[in-house]
Scaffold this active site. Sequence first.
Site, mmCIF file in Angstrom:
data_model
loop_
_atom_site.group_PDB
_atom_site.id
_atom_site.type_symbol
_atom_site.label_atom_id
_atom_site.label_comp_id
_atom_site.label_asym_id
_atom_site.label_seq_id
_atom_site.Cartn_x
_atom_site.Cartn_y
_atom_site.Cartn_z
ATOM 1 N N LYS A 40 0.822 -1.214 0.000
ATOM 2 C CA LYS A 40 0.000 0.000 0.000
ATOM 3 C C LYS A 40 0.855 1.262 0.000
ATOM 4 C CE LYS A 40 -4.003 0.366 1.691
ATOM 5 N NZ LYS A 40 -4.750 0.124 0.455
ATOM 6 N N SER A 240 -18.194 2.140 -6.427
ATOM 7 C CA SER A 240 -19.017 2.560 -7.562
ATOM 8 C C SER A 240 -20.058 3.609 -7.189
ATOM 9 C CB SER A 240 -19.712 1.341 -8.178
ATOM 10 O OG SER A 240 -20.569 0.728 -7.230
ATOM 11 N N GLY A 242 -19.280 6.323 -5.437
ATOM 12 C CA GLY A 242 -18.629 7.621 -5.398
ATOM 13 C C GLY A 242 -17.908 7.869 -4.091
ATOM 14 N N ASP A 268 -9.464 -5.488 -12.513
ATOM 15 C CA ASP A 268 -8.775 -5.813 -11.262
ATOM 16 C C ASP A 268 -8.946 -4.641 -10.308
ATOM 17 O OD1 ASP A 268 -7.108 -6.615 -9.239
ATOM 18 O OD2 ASP A 268 -5.299 -6.771 -10.464
ATOM 19 N N ASP A 274 -5.593 2.898 -3.713
ATOM 20 C CA ASP A 274 -4.300 3.576 -3.663
ATOM 21 C C ASP A 274 -4.198 4.624 -4.770
ATOM 22 O OD1 ASP A 274 -3.561 1.939 -1.523
ATOM 23 O OD2 ASP A 274 -2.763 0.406 -2.862
ATOM 24 N N ARG A 307 -7.629 -1.803 -15.373
ATOM 25 C CA ARG A 307 -6.303 -2.303 -15.751
ATOM 26 C C ARG A 307 -5.830 -3.349 -14.749
ATOM 27 N NH1 ARG A 307 -3.581 3.715 -16.776
ATOM 28 N NH2 ARG A 307 -4.806 4.213 -18.643
#
Length: 327
Positions: A40, A240, A242, A268, A274, A307
Amino acid sequence: MAHITILGSLNYDLVTTAERVPLGGETVPASGFATHNGGKGANQALASQRLSGADVTVRMVGRVGQDEFGKILKGGLEREGVDVSFVETVPGESGVAVIIVEQSTGENRILVNAGANGTFSAADVSLDMFRTPTGLTDVLVLQNELPLAAVFRAIEIAHENGIKIVYNPSPMYSAEVAAAGVLSKVDYLVVNETELGSVLADAPALDAEDVFGSAIAIAQQAFAEFQFDGAQTIVVTLGSHGAFYVDAATADVRANVVPSFKPPRVVDTTGAGDSFLGAFVGAVATGVSTQDALRRGAAAGAIAVSRAGAAEGVPFLDEALALVEGA
């Protein structure tokens, strides 16, 4: 010139993709395998570097082991332009994360072996880590993948010296965090919906019919309980749904809601948070408003989930700004 310092973990990620996650005692064929630089702390350092302007410098403070993974992790950040002069190589192995990604949903399951990350103690944290050629760093970013004693000591030092603190308490250890009494010293507490529920001992579950309304109620209760003053903010990310923030300056928290950006596809979810944080921190360090910082973060997170890989999936500032401006 603004300066961001990230104190946190560096892990080498071993990622397996499968159509579904195996049950106990079951073997499931994998559809792919890859390795990525992660952790992280390192992910947030990379995200801050990519998602900040040219007038921002980023430093990573952490530890790697005396193995090949350590060389790869440190070298990867250095090639991206992150200052790694405070990434120490110590005896033993580097941190490793074993990740299973469910191909049908993009959701992940993660096991982490701390390795060198686990060797940090409170005594190892000093103000020197936060010094720059022109003074002290402007922003310190922390998570919970280092021993908590070191994290809490860093918060104490930064607070005593007027450094702005962004704390993402992940993974969440609610009892230890509350007992340490450090939350009132944090300028930006950044949590997702799960971590938000852990901040308060008796927090109710989110209402599926009114995710924002119930999350706002919990955040407001946390804000009042920790007696945050006007300089401090709770940022809540809801995937999703917000994101929003709570501070002392806004009467109607719903005015602080930022809708999510729809990704072209979900590949993914590893590292999406992060990416959000990196974009948010880069914006905050350069004086961007909290609302606009959230927009950049939401855009970066949406791009990241489309991605593969935690580090490789982190977008660049121009990509995030283009998505924000095109919305």
